[in-house]
Write an enzyme that holds these catalytic residues in place. Structure first.
Site, PDB file in Angstrom:
ATOM      1  N   THR A  15      -5.339  -5.885   4.463  1.00 25.06           N
ATOM      2  CA  THR A  15      -5.992  -4.908   3.587  1.00 25.06           C
ATOM      3  C   THR A  15      -7.519  -4.999   3.678  1.00 25.06           C
ATOM      4  OG1 THR A  15      -4.095  -5.045   2.092  1.00 25.06           O
ATOM      5  CG2 THR A  15      -6.025  -3.959   1.235  1.00 25.06           C
ATOM      6  N   ASP A  56       6.679  -4.007   0.171  1.00 24.59           N
ATOM      7  CA  ASP A  56       6.157  -3.953  -1.197  1.00 24.59           C
ATOM      8  C   ASP A  56       7.187  -3.394  -2.183  1.00 24.59           C
ATOM      9  OD1 ASP A  56       3.767  -5.146  -0.703  1.00 24.59           O
ATOM     10  OD2 ASP A  56       2.507  -3.391  -1.058  1.00 24.59           O
ATOM     11  N   GLY A 114      -6.133  -8.233  -1.084  1.00 27.43           N
ATOM     12  CA  GLY A 114      -5.637  -9.484  -1.663  1.00 27.43           C
ATOM     13  C   GLY A 114      -4.268  -9.401  -2.307  1.00 27.43           C
TER      14      GLY A 114
END
Ligand code: GLU
Length: 579
Positions: A400, A440, A486
Site C-alpha cells: 500500500t 481482505d 499499513g
C-alpha cells in the site's frame, strides 16, 4: 524535466540518509515548536509520495499546469513501476478530492471487486477450515478485478486539465530506460522467497532466483507497452482489450490456486462515487473514506471520543496520552469489526457510527486510571442489524502507498492505493503486479450460524482500512491532506498524525515522526521510542508489545499561512516536495 535516475533525485531532493533503507528509523519524539525547515515553505503546489520518482512525476505535471488529479495519475503510474510491492494499476484505491472553487469534497471508490466465481467459501480448504494467510495470498483466487485505472479515469473526466495521454510519458520513459532498484524494493524481494515460486516475478526481479542488487537498472518494456495502450485507449484498453485478457490468463494459469475471472467481470467493474464521511473535531472538520473502507469511520470514532479529553494539555508521547489513544482505539475497532463492510451488500449504520451523541456515550467507558481491556461493540443508532466479522489478518508488510497532492489552484487529492500484500498475489500481467485484495474478505463466511458482514460474495468489495483524509479549519479552509499504508494499522497511524498536528501543533514531519501507537482492541503496540511507557501502561492493565519499527508510510501536506508544510514518513523512502 528529464531527471530519471534515483541517485540524481536523491542527490538533489533528499538528505542522503533517506535514500538508504529506512530500516533504522524508529519514531522520534520531537517537540520543537519552531522548525527551521518552516522558514522557506513552498507556496504554490506540492506532492508528497512514497518514492522520489513518483514525487518528481507529480511535480512535473503540476509545473506544466496540470491539476492535482492529473498529477495523481502520473504519480500512480510511476508507483506501479518503482514501488510494485505496494500499489499499482493491478490493484485498487480510494481517492478524496477537494475543490476550493466549489467547496466540493468527493470520495472515489476504485476498490477491487470479487469475480462472479468467488463464493463465501473462497478462503476455506476442502475440509471447510480457513486457509493459512500466506496460502490465501499467493495465486489466482485472491485476485480481485482491479479498480485503479477506472477510478483515475473517472477523476480525470471531472477534474483533469491536461489531456490523459500527457500524464504517461514520465512512467513510460522510466519503464523503457529503466529505474534503479531501491533499497526498500530489494529488501522485500529478499524477505519474500515466495517470489521465486512465480515464474513472472522470478524472471523480472531476479537473476536465476537472486534478487537484483540495490542500484541495478530494471527495465520493464511490458509495462511500457501496457501504458502506451492505456494512454491511447483509456480504461477501455485496460478493461476490454488484451490487458484484461492477460490478467484473465495469468489468473487461470496461476501456479497456485488458479481461478476464473471472465471478461464479464471486467465489463461489470465500475468505480463509484461515495458519500464522504465527516465529523467535527474541536474547531476542525475531518473527512475521510466511507465503506467499503472501515478506515474513515474508525478514524472519526477515535477522534470524536478523544474530544472529551484535553489532549493539547498532555505531552506528546506521555503515558496518559498513549493510554487515552489506545482506549479510544479499542472502542472504535470493536464497532468496526462488528458493523463495517461493503455497504452495497450489507446495511452499515454509517450515520449512527459517527453520531456525536452515540460516541459521547460510548467514550464514557474510557477511564483515566485503568484500561477497559477488550471492548465490546456498541449499538449505534440504526445499528440493530449486528453482524460478526472476522479479524483482519494483514501482516505488517510494505504494501500500500499513500500520496497527498495540492495544485496551484488549491485543488487537493488524498489517495491511498494498494495491491494488498507485498507484491499482491505474486502474479503479473502486462508488466505489473496483480493484487490479492480478496484476502481482505473475512476468512470465515459465518460464525455461530450467523453470516459475517465481510464475507466474500460475487461483485462485492472487500472491507478496507485505507483512510485517505482531509481536514478543514474553522473557516472551512483545507488544512491537512493525509493518509497512510499499513493494513488495519493505517487507522492508528492516521489518528496519531492528526493528534500531532491538531492538538500538539507539531509540524507535519514531527507529527509523522512521532512513535506509532496502535490498539486494535487487543494489545497496545508501541514503537521503540515509547518503550519506556511499558511498565506504566501495564500497571493500567494494558498488554504491551514493542516493535522496533511499524511500517507506516504517511505522506502528508499541511496548508499554513506560511506555505505548504509537507511531511514524508522516514520509515519508508518517500519525499514531500513543492515549489
Ligand atoms: N488491503 C489493506 C486495506 O485495504 C491494505 C494493506 C496494507 O496497507 O498493507 O486495508
Amino acid at each position: 524535466m528529464k531527471l530519471r535516475t534515483l541517485a540524481l533525485l536523491c542527490a538533489l531532493a533528499l538528505p542522503l540518509a533517506a535514500c538508504d533503507s529506512a530500516r533504522d528509523f524508529i519514531g522520534a519524539l520531537s517537540f520543537a515548536k519552531s522548525d527551521p525547515a518552516l522558514d522557506k515553505l513552498p507556496q504554490d503546489f506540492m506532492v508528497a509520495a512514497a518514492h522520489p520518482h513518483a514525487t518528481a512525476a507529480g511535480l512535473e505535471i503540476l509545473r506544466g499546469g496540470g491539476s492535482a488529479v492529473d498529477a495523481a495519475i502520473a504519480v500512480q503510474l510511476v508507483l506501479t513501476l518503482v514501488e510494485p510491492e505496494s500499489s499499482g494499476i493491478g490493484g485498487g484505491a480510494f481517492m478524496l478530492t477537494f475543490d476550493p472553487a466549489t467547496g466540493a469534497i468527493e470520495a472515489l471508490d476504485g476498490r477491487e471487486t470479487a469475480p462472479a466465481s468467488a463464493t463465501p467459501a473462497l478462503h476455506l480448504d476442502d475440509a471447510g477450515k480457513p486457509l493459512k494467510f500466506f496460502d490465501k495470498v499467493l495465486g489466482g483466487k485472491s485476485v480481485g478485478i482491479p479498480g485503479v485505472v477506472a477510478m483515475l479515469e473517472m477523476a480525470h473526466d471531472e477534474h483533469g486539465k491536461l489531456p490523459w495521454a500527457e500524464l504517461f510519458p514520465y512512467a513510460i520513459e522510466l519503464a523503457e530506460n529503466g529505474f534503479e532498484m531501491s533499497p526498500k524494493l530489494h529488501e522485500w524481494l529478499i524477505r519474500l522467497p515466495s517470489i521465486n515460486e512465480m515464474p513472472d516475478m522470478r524472471a523480472y526481479f531476479t537473476h536465476h532466483g537472486v534478487p537484483y542488487t540495490v542500484g541495478t537498472t530494471i527495465k520493464n518494456p511490458d509495462y511500457a507497452a501496457t501504458l502506451r495502450k492505456i494512454a491511447a485507449g483509456k480504461s477501455d484498453a485496460f478493461y476490454r482489450g488484451d490487458i484484461a485478457g492477460a490478467i484473465i490468463k495469468a489468473v487461470a494459469e496461476a501456479p497456485r490456486r488458479p481461478a476464473t475471472i471472465t471478461q464479464a467481470d471486467f465489463d461489470a467493474y465500475q468505480p463509484k462515487k461515495r458519500a464522504i464521511v465527516c465529523a467535527p473535531y474541536r474547531v476542525y472538520k475531518i473527512c475521510s473514506m466511507p465503506p467499503p473502507s472501515s478506515g474513515g469511520i474508525t478514524v472519526l470514532q477515535i477522534m470524536q471520543m478523544l474530544e472529551a479529553f484535553d489532549m493539547a494539555a498532555l505531552e506528546p508521547g506521555s503515558l496518559e496520552a498513549v493510554h487515552l489513544i489506545a482506549e479510544a482505539s479499542r472502542l472504535a475497532f470493536a464497532d468496526r469489526d462488528r458493523y463495517i463492510a461493503d455497504s452495497d451488500f450489507v446495511s452499515v449504520p454509517i450515520v449512527g457510527l459517527i453520531d456525536p451523541a452515540y460516541l459521547r456515550g460510548r467514550g464514557t467507558a474510557i477511564r483515566r486510571d485503568r484500561s477497559m481491556g477488550k471492548a465490546r461493540a456498541g449499538t449505534p443508532p440504526d445499528g440493530s442489524q449486528a453482524f460478526l466479522q472476522g479479524d483482519d489478518a494483514a501482516l505488517e508488510l510494505p504494501s500500500t502507498s499513500h500520496f497527498s497532492i495540492i495544485d496551484s489552484g488549491g485543488f487537493a487529492v488524498s489517495m491511498t492505493s494498494s495491491v494488498e500484500f507485498a507484491f499482491g498475489s505474486h502474479l503479473m500481467a502486462g508488466g505489473f503486479i496483480l493484487n490479492n485484495q480478496l484476502t481482505d474478505f473475512s476468512a470465515l463466511p459465518e460464525i455461530g450460524g450467523r453470516p459475517v458482514a465481510n464475507r466474500a460474495q460475487p461483485g462485492k468489495r472487500p472491507r478496507s482500512s485505507m483512510s485517505p483524509t482531509l481536514v478543514f479549519d474553522e473557516d472551512g479552509k483545507l488544512y491537512v491532506i493525509l493518509g497512510s499504508p499499513g493494513g488495519s494499522r493505517i487507522i492508528g497511524y492516521v489518528a496519531k498524525t492528526l493528534i500531532g498536528v491538531l492538538d500538539w501543533n507539531l509540524t507535519m514531519q514531527q507529527a509523522i515522526d512521532l512513535p506509532n501507537i496502535i490498539n486494535r482492541n487487543g494489545s497496545t503496540d508501541l514503537e521503540a521510542g515509547l518503550a519506556h511507557l511499558q511498565p506504566g501502561l501495564e500497571a493500567l492493565g494494558h498488554e504491551v508489545k514493542i516493535s522496533q519499527r511499524m511500517m507506516s508510510g504517511v505522506n502528508a501536506i499541511r496548508i499554513t499561512s506560511d506555505g505548504l508544510d509537507g511531511g514524508s514518513d522516514k520509515r519508508r523512502i518517500g519525499t514531500a516536495e513543492g515549489e
